[in-house]
Structures are given as C-alpha cells and as structure tokens.
Design a protein around this motif. Structure first.
Motif, PDB file in Angstrom:
ATOM      1  N   UNK A   1       0.967  -1.491  -0.130  1.00 62.00           N
ATOM      2  CA  UNK A   1       0.046   0.024   0.091  1.00 62.00           C
ATOM      3  C   UNK A   1       0.968   1.361  -0.111  1.00 62.00           C
ATOM      4  N   UNK A   2       1.985   1.266   0.807  1.00 66.24           N
ATOM      5  CA  UNK A   2       2.985   2.361   0.783  1.00 66.24           C
ATOM      6  C   UNK A   2       3.498   2.506  -0.809  1.00 66.24           C
ATOM      7  N   UNK A   3       3.772   1.281  -1.137  1.00 71.86           N
ATOM      8  CA  UNK A   3       4.618   1.643  -2.463  1.00 71.86           C
ATOM      9  C   UNK A   3       3.523   2.180  -3.524  1.00 71.86           C
ATOM     10  N   UNK A   4       2.214   1.796  -3.417  1.00 75.38           N
ATOM     11  CA  UNK A   4       1.215   2.334  -4.284  1.00 75.38           C
ATOM     12  C   UNK A   4       1.185   3.656  -3.940  1.00 75.38           C
ATOM     13  N   UNK A   5       1.031   4.252  -2.813  1.00 74.53           N
ATOM     14  CA  UNK A   5       1.140   5.753  -2.397  1.00 74.53           C
ATOM     15  C   UNK A   5       2.243   6.443  -2.852  1.00 74.53           C
ATOM     16  N   UNK A   6       3.564   5.954  -3.040  1.00 69.43           N
ATOM     17  CA  UNK A   6       4.680   6.612  -3.316  1.00 69.43           C
ATOM     18  C   UNK A   6       4.262   6.673  -4.930  1.00 69.43           C
ATOM     19  N   UNK A   7       3.874   5.491  -5.757  1.00 63.58           N
ATOM     20  CA  UNK A   7       3.653   5.560  -7.122  1.00 63.58           C
ATOM     21  C   UNK A   7       2.618   6.695  -7.453  1.00 63.58           C
ATOM     22  N   UNK A   8       1.615   6.705  -6.825  1.00 58.77           N
ATOM     23  CA  UNK A   8       0.393   7.644  -6.873  1.00 58.77           C
ATOM     24  C   UNK A   8       0.993   9.223  -6.917  1.00 58.77           C
ATOM     25  N   UNK A   9       2.098   9.348  -5.704  1.00 58.58           N
ATOM     26  CA  UNK A   9       2.726  10.594  -5.589  1.00 58.58           C
ATOM     27  C   UNK A   9       3.447  11.015  -6.687  1.00 58.58           C
TER      28      UNK A   9
END
Length: 218
Positions: free
Chosen positions: A139-147
């Motif tokens: 989920x944190x990786x997905x947040x970073x990708x979205x950022x």
C-alpha cells in the motif's frame, strides 16, 4: 457727328474685347505648363498612395495569417490545459484513495501486532500480522507511485499554464497588430481615393483649358 461717335465707340469696344480675349488666351496658354506639372504631380501622388496601399494590404494579409495561427495555438494550449487539469485531478484522487487504504491497513496492522503481543503463540495471528505487513508495504508503494504520478501531472499542469498564458498574450498582440493594419489600410484607401479624385480634377481643368483655347482659335 453722333453717328461717327457711335461707330468709334463700337470700334473701341471691339478692340477692347479683342484685347481682353487675347490677354485671356495668353494667360490660359501660360498656365498650361503649370497645369501639366500639376497633373504629373497628382499622378505621382496617386501612384505612391496605391503602392502604399498594396504594401499595407500585404501586411494586413500577413497579420491575419498570424492571428489565425496564434488562435490555433491558443486552442491547442487550452485543450492541453484541460487535459492537464483532468490528469492532476485524477492523480490527486487516486493518491488520496491510496493514502486512505494505507492508513486503514496500518491501523489494522497495529491492532494485529497488539493482539500478537498478548497471544505470541498464536500461529494464525502471526500469519495475519505477516500478511498485513506485506499489504502495508504494498500500500505504501502504491502511495509512492501515486505521488510520482501526481508530481508528473503537476509538472504538466505548470507547463500547460505557462503555454496558455504565452499563447493568450500572442493572440492579444497579434489581434492588436491586425487591427492596426486594418486601420492603416482604411486610411490609405481613403488617401488613394483623394489622390485619384485630385488627378481627375487636374485633368478636367487641363481639358477645359485646352477646349477653351481650341474654341478661341476657331
């Protein structure tokens, strides 16, 4: 005698009329060179004005082309701005959703880890904690990708905003120049009309003078 006096008076009148006619003819002839020169100058002025009109019309045509091109660029920039706005909105929404998911998973992991501390020998709970940790990391990786996607959209938004402002300025400047050219063409067309009218007047005056001389010589 009275008859002789009348005859003499008539003869004097005829001589005076002949003299006046001759004087007028002489004056008319003497004015011909000036009239011819006036025609030449009027023709040159008309030609000069028509040449200026041709140049002004070319400049106007060029300015119209520039306005059309700038308006096309502005339309493209407007569409790019719309696309960039949509992209950053989508990216921001996705970023927010992924942060929410990561937050929920982190909260769940915290609760599971708290329970694990009280039930350290529970294998099922340990497996849940391990899987939740994987989910939190993902989920944190997905947040970073979205950022990253949102940052990229923001860059596009900045570029689109600058391009839109530049093209809008170009349209305004080109439109103002086109208006100036239109005004210039109108003024020169009026000047051409005046110059041609003056040429016609000078030619008419010359023709009248020549016709008068021809009539006197008949």
């Amino acid at each position: 005698t009275m008859l002789s006096a009348r005859q003499k008076s008539a003869a004097d009148s005829q001589r005076l009329a002949a003299f006046d006619s001759q004087l007028h003819t002489t004056q008319t002839v003497s004015q011909l060179p000036d009239r011819e020169e006036a025609i030449v100058k009027a023709a040159e002025s008309a030609k000069e004005q028509e040449s200026g009109l041709a140049t002004a019309e070319q400049q106007l045509a060029a300015s119209v082309t520039i306005v059309a091109r700038n308006e096309s660029d502005f339309q493209i920039a407007t569409e790019s701005m719309t696309a960039a706005t949509n992209a950053i909105n989508v990216a921001a929404s996705e970023h927010t959703n992924r942060i929410d998911v990561a937050g929920l998973l982190t909260t769940a992991l915290g609760s599971a880890e708290g329970a694990q501390q009280k039930m350290s020998d529970d294998a099922v709970l340990s497996d849940v904690v391990a899987k939740l940790k994987q989910r939190v990391d993902a989920a944190q990786a997905a947040v970073d990708e979205a950022q990253s996607q949102m940052n990229a959209a923001a860059v596009l938004m900045t570029t689109a905003t600058e391009t839109l402002a530049t093209t809008q300025t170009s349209v305004s400047e080109a439109t103002a120049e086109c208006s100036r050219c239109e005004q210039c063409v109108t003024e020169i067309r009026n000047a051409v009309s005046v110059a041609n009218a003056e040429l016609v007047t000078k030619k008419t005056e010359m023709n009248s003078a020549v016709s008068e001389l021809e009539n006197r010589l008949i």
